[in-house]
Design a protein around this motif. Structure first.
Motif, PDB file in Angstrom:
ATOM      1  N   GLY A  71       0.867  -1.566  -0.258  1.00 32.63           N
ATOM      2  CA  GLY A  71      -0.155   0.534   0.018  1.00 32.63           C
ATOM      3  C   GLY A  71       0.910   1.374   0.095  1.00 32.63           C
ATOM      4  N   PHE A  72       2.032   1.391   0.578  1.00 29.62           N
ATOM      5  CA  PHE A  72       3.148   2.611  -0.088  1.00 29.62           C
ATOM      6  C   PHE A  72       3.831   2.487  -0.993  1.00 29.62           C
ATOM      7  CE2 PHE A  72       2.203   1.664   4.592  1.00 29.62           C
ATOM      8  CZ  PHE A  72       1.051   3.161   4.946  1.00 29.62           C
ATOM      9  N   ALA A  73       4.220   3.688  -1.869  1.00 27.68           N
ATOM     10  CA  ALA A  73       4.836   3.350  -2.977  1.00 27.68           C
ATOM     11  C   ALA A  73       6.684   2.854  -2.347  1.00 27.68           C
ATOM     12  CB  ALA A  73       5.362   5.125  -3.191  1.00 27.68           C
ATOM     13  N   ARG A  74       7.418   2.778  -3.644  1.00 27.87           N
ATOM     14  CA  ARG A  74       8.484   2.003  -2.950  1.00 27.87           C
ATOM     15  C   ARG A  74       9.607   2.603  -4.224  1.00 27.87           C
ATOM     16  NH1 ARG A  74       9.293  -3.590  -0.968  1.00 27.87           N
ATOM     17  NH2 ARG A  74       7.367  -4.448   0.467  1.00 27.87           N
ATOM     18  N   PRO A  75      10.624   3.066  -3.640  1.00 27.48           N
ATOM     19  CA  PRO A  75      11.068   3.832  -4.413  1.00 27.48           C
ATOM     20  C   PRO A  75      11.998   2.721  -5.429  1.00 27.48           C
ATOM     21  CG  PRO A  75      12.619   3.154  -1.869  1.00 27.48           C
ATOM     22  CD  PRO A  75      11.061   2.777  -2.148  1.00 27.48           C
ATOM     23  N   ARG A  76      13.234   2.921  -6.237  1.00 24.11           N
ATOM     24  CA  ARG A  76      13.847   2.015  -6.980  1.00 24.11           C
ATOM     25  C   ARG A  76      14.757   2.527  -7.420  1.00 24.11           C
ATOM     26  NH1 ARG A  76      12.750  -3.113  -6.192  1.00 24.11           N
ATOM     27  NH2 ARG A  76      13.152  -2.872  -8.107  1.00 24.11           N
ATOM     28  N   ARG A  77      14.569   4.015  -7.575  1.00 19.93           N
ATOM     29  CA  ARG A  77      16.551   4.476  -8.250  1.00 19.93           C
ATOM     30  C   ARG A  77      17.429   4.384  -7.517  1.00 19.93           C
ATOM     31  NH1 ARG A  77      14.942  10.355  -7.636  1.00 19.93           N
ATOM     32  NH2 ARG A  77      16.171  10.317  -8.816  1.00 19.93           N
ATOM     33  N   ASN A  78      18.524   3.836  -7.537  1.00 13.97           N
ATOM     34  CA  ASN A  78      19.697   4.171  -7.264  1.00 13.97           C
ATOM     35  C   ASN A  78      20.431   5.289  -6.428  1.00 13.97           C
ATOM     36  OD1 ASN A  78      20.700   1.395  -7.959  1.00 13.97           O
ATOM     37  ND2 ASN A  78      21.347   2.259 -10.123  1.00 13.97           N
ATOM     38  N   HIS A  97      16.069   0.388   5.852  1.00 14.64           N
ATOM     39  CA  HIS A  97      15.119   1.004   6.306  1.00 14.64           C
ATOM     40  C   HIS A  97      14.916   0.281   3.802  1.00 14.64           C
ATOM     41  CE1 HIS A  97      10.944   3.024   5.230  1.00 14.64           C
ATOM     42  NE2 HIS A  97      11.610   4.159   3.831  1.00 14.64           N
ATOM     43  N   LEU A  98      16.160   0.378   2.662  1.00 15.45           N
ATOM     44  CA  LEU A  98      16.071   0.608   1.890  1.00 15.45           C
ATOM     45  C   LEU A  98      15.621  -1.138   1.586  1.00 15.45           C
ATOM     46  CD1 LEU A  98      18.711   3.395   0.905  1.00 15.45           C
ATOM     47  CD2 LEU A  98      16.047   2.873  -0.211  1.00 15.45           C
ATOM     48  N   GLY A  99      16.494  -1.906   1.666  1.00 18.57           N
ATOM     49  CA  GLY A  99      17.053  -3.057   1.971  1.00 18.57           C
ATOM     50  C   GLY A  99      15.699  -4.183   2.262  1.00 18.57           C
ATOM     51  N   HIS A 117      20.150  -3.541  -2.403  1.00 19.47           N
ATOM     52  CA  HIS A 117      21.522  -3.572  -2.232  1.00 19.47           C
ATOM     53  C   HIS A 117      21.920  -2.456  -1.366  1.00 19.47           C
ATOM     54  CE1 HIS A 117      26.128  -5.801  -3.267  1.00 19.47           C
ATOM     55  NE2 HIS A 117      25.185  -5.654  -2.440  1.00 19.47           N
ATOM     56  N   SER A 118      22.357  -2.563  -0.161  1.00 22.69           N
ATOM     57  CA  SER A 118      22.981  -1.665   0.610  1.00 22.69           C
ATOM     58  C   SER A 118      24.576  -2.391  -0.035  1.00 22.69           C
ATOM     59  CB  SER A 118      22.239  -1.615   1.511  1.00 22.69           C
ATOM     60  OG  SER A 118      20.780  -0.663   1.531  1.00 22.69           O
ATOM     61  N   PRO A 157      17.828  -2.296  -6.873  1.00 23.51           N
ATOM     62  CA  PRO A 157      18.286  -1.191  -6.903  1.00 23.51           C
ATOM     63  C   PRO A 157      19.274  -1.144  -5.832  1.00 23.51           C
ATOM     64  CG  PRO A 157      16.565  -0.894  -5.857  1.00 23.51           C
ATOM     65  CD  PRO A 157      16.129  -2.398  -6.365  1.00 23.51           C
ATOM     66  N   VAL A 158      20.492   0.035  -5.873  1.00 22.13           N
ATOM     67  CA  VAL A 158      21.768   0.046  -4.795  1.00 22.13           C
ATOM     68  C   VAL A 158      21.750   1.121  -4.052  1.00 22.13           C
ATOM     69  CG1 VAL A 158      23.333   1.260  -6.820  1.00 22.13           C
ATOM     70  CG2 VAL A 158      24.152  -1.065  -5.212  1.00 22.13           C
ATOM     71  N   PHE A 159      22.557   0.951  -2.955  1.00 19.30           N
ATOM     72  CA  PHE A 159      22.358   1.694  -2.244  1.00 19.30           C
ATOM     73  C   PHE A 159      23.435   2.451  -1.763  1.00 19.30           C
ATOM     74  CE2 PHE A 159      22.361   3.344   2.159  1.00 19.30           C
ATOM     75  CZ  PHE A 159      23.226   5.047   2.092  1.00 19.30           C
TER      76      PHE A 159
END
Length: 632
Positions: free
Chosen positions: A238-245, A329-331, A336-337, A402-404
């Motif tokens: 239900g929440f938008a997820r990020p996809r950009r690096n 959080h991004l993981g 991939h952090s 995506p990568v952090f």
């Protein structure tokens, strides 16, 4: 005859005691004057007597256990000198005296050094320790009696720290925000005892659930209900997820030295391309929590979204739980952090800290080819090249995940060495050699950065890139290099409000993919994660957005003992004094609430996570009582 021998022995013992105390007195006189003359660091004249008495009492304890006068003199001189001049060096370089946490963090200093500097550091610690052990008469009963008395005194301090520190504060005084003045008004032994006792007294039970609930509502204000009413959807549905690096570049000691007008630099060290990019970003600044060192505290803030408020390394003293900081959080959204830093892996407890905040991969010194060294520091050029080779080789950029990509540079650290590939090209006024060395380091550092940015933006045109300095550079003792240009005073207690702003500002550039640089203004480091999540379009509830709520109308930059409020109308520094602005009471209250949440999350019971990431506890309790839901 026996009485004569007894008289001679007693007389000899009295003379030995007199000689021992006289030795301490002479050493103290010489040490105070040497520190004042060569490092401009010494206790105030009003504290001279109490500092001398404290040293004499320590001398009494040591001589009572000593095997001989000679051994006592050698060991005492070594121990006292290392502590005294070590404190003076820290004060003159970083503007703060030795604190109890420095002893816990000492191991990291050895990881920073190499060659003769490492040998010297090891000797400075090991030689006084061995000499002290060598000086003690371990076979004499009186030695063990003295050790028992010392142990009992330590036990009392540990058992009743709050009472003792209150008594010492009343007698010797205490300034929350001016630690150098604390040392100068007490002397080193009293200062160390008083601050050790204070550290022990601060060990209070973690906040309770009601305390956390109250702090959460104070920090989040009207938005608290948005967090508290979140249900199972917080897992991600239900929440938008990020996809950009996301690429985060933390630049060691990166700052604009052209402000040092008195140094008369022969040229601008910063790459003109960097100047143009920074101008496009509105000359934004990161407001760092530290000066001249302690990079790990800046890391904690920009990765976890909470401020550091005390003079210690939070990675070592405050991070005790697994926490959903930015990497984790991004993981959870599939990222991939990975972290890259070509220093010893365990420096500032990074192995444990990075694991606890969610990094999946950590590349440290042993993971890099050390092919372009400036003494102990791998060049940024080599670090950038090796990271890009790995990202391309593993198909990370443009891959399914995506990568952090978190990069913490090492080149640019004091004493700003350069190798033969990087000759000095900038000069400075006579007496400003350290500024010149820093400027030349920055000359290469900025150009290597811009070359990497061109490659990175070409390889990942939609990536979100943020880069900034971790803190201002340490130049010469007592804020030297800055004082000549009027940027800072020689002592922290003499800082004006604008000087506190200068103390923490480093260049900040945010590049929002194909939209280019974005002006974000001057933001405290701990508010950066919330900004990045917004730019990534990440709408999921997160602890990373909590502390930023307290700074929506104004931005609070805590420092040990004070906090700077960056407001639209006028900056103000709140020192906890009667002369503070009336608005300081509100910012202080908000900051205390943020500290409560931080303690709960990183070393407490994590009630905050129950509020933010699990179904509402009140809702569950009501449902259980009505029989409609089973308890978790």
């Amino acid at each position: 005859m026996n009485s004569v021998l007894a008289f001679v022995r007693a007389h000899s013992r009295v003379l030995s005691w007199c000689a021992a105390l006289l030795f301490v007195l002479v050493w103290h006189w010489l040490a105070i004057r040497a520190g004042g003359r060569f490092l401009q660091v010494s206790p105030w004249a009003s504290a001279y007597t109490r500092d001398l008495v404290a040293h004499l009492l320590l001398g009494v304890v040591l001589f009572a256990m000593a095997r001989s006068l000679t051994r006592f003199m050698i060991a005492t001189m070594a121990v006292f000198s290392v502590l005294t001049f070590g404190n003076a060096m820290k004060l003159s370089t970083l503007g703060a005296p030795v604190m109890p946490d420095d002893f816990a963090a000492a191991r990291n200093m050895f990881l920073l050094l190499d060659g003769w500097s490492l040998v010297a550091a090891v000797l400075l610690v090991s030689v006084p320790t061995l000499l002290l052990v060598w000086s003690i008469d371990w076979k004499r009963r009186w030695t063990w009696v003295n050790l028992a008395l010392v142990g009992a005194a330590v036990g009392l301090v540990v058992s009743f720290p709050a009472d003792l520190v209150r008594a010492m504060d009343r007698h010797f005084g205490h300034s929350v925000w001016n630690q150098p003045a604390n040392y100068q008004s007490r002397g080193l032994p009293i200062h160390l005892l008083q601050e050790t006792t204070r550290a022990l007294a601060r060990r209070v039970p973690p906040p309770t659930a009601p305390e956390v609930d109250q702090a959460l509502r104070l920090v989040a204000g009207e938005r608290a209900s948005e967090f508290v009413k979140v249900t199972e959807n917080t897992a991600g549905a239900g929440f938008a997820r990020p996809r950009r690096n996301l690429h985060m570049i933390v630049l060691e000691s990166f700052w604009d030295p052209m402000a040092l007008t008195a140094s008369r630099l022969s040229a601008d060290p910063l790459d003109p391309e960097f100047r143009r990019l920074w101008a496009q970003a509105g000359h934004s600044h990161l407001l760092a929590p530290v000066f001249g060192g302690y990079t790990a505290n800046t890391e904690f803030e920009i990765l976890c979204g909470f401020p550091v408020t005390a003079d210690n390394v939070f990675f070592e003293t405050g991070l005790k739980r697994d926490v959903p900081c930015l990497p984790r959080h991004l993981g959870e959204a599939g990222y991939h952090s990975l972290a890259s830093h070509p220093n010893a892996a365990s420096f500032w407890n990074r192995v444990n800290a990075y694991r606890r905040i969610g990094f999946e991969t950590y590349w440290a010194d042993q993971d890099f080819v050390l092919d372009d060294m400036n003494r102990a520091f791998l060049s940024d050029e080599s670090m950038y090249r090796q990271v890009m080779e790995r990202l391309r080789g593993a198909g990370t950029l443009g891959g399914s995940r995506p990568v952090f990509n978190y990069l913490l540079t090492y080149f640019g650290h004091l004493p700003y060495p350069l190798n033969e590939r990087r000759p000095a090209v900038i000069t400075a006024a006579e007496g400003h050699e350290v500024v010149a060395a820093y400027a030349n380091t920055l000359y290469y550092k900025s150009r290597e950065l811009m070359a990497f940015l061109r490659e990175l933006r070409a390889a990942d045109p939609d990536g979100l890139i943020v880069l900034f300095g971790d803190h201002l550079p340490a130049l010469t003792p007592n804020f030297g290099g800055y004082t000549e240009s009027g940027l800072l005073a020689g002592r922290r207690g003499e800082f004006t409000d604008p000087m506190f702003r200068t103390l923490v500002e480093t260049p900040l550039i945010l590049i929002d993919g194909e939209h280019g640089p974005v002006a974000v203004g001057d933001i405290p480091a701990y508010q950066l994660p919330a900004l990045l999540l917004d730019r990534l379009g990440d709408q999921r509830p997160s602890i990373l957005k909590l502390a930023a709520q307290a700074g929506e109308s104004s931005r609070i930059r805590p420092l040990p003992g004070v906090h700077l409020v960056v407001a639209a109308d006028e900056d103000r520094v709140c020192r906890g004094a009667e002369t503070d602005a009336a608005a300081c009471s509100e910012s202080t209250r908000r900051l205390q609430a943020v500290e409560t949440l931080r303690t709960d999350l990183f070393s407490g019971s994590q009630h905050t996570l129950l509020e933010l990431h699990l179904p509402n506890r009140r809702f569950r309790a009501a449902a259980v009582q009505s029989g409609s839901q089973t308890p978790l």
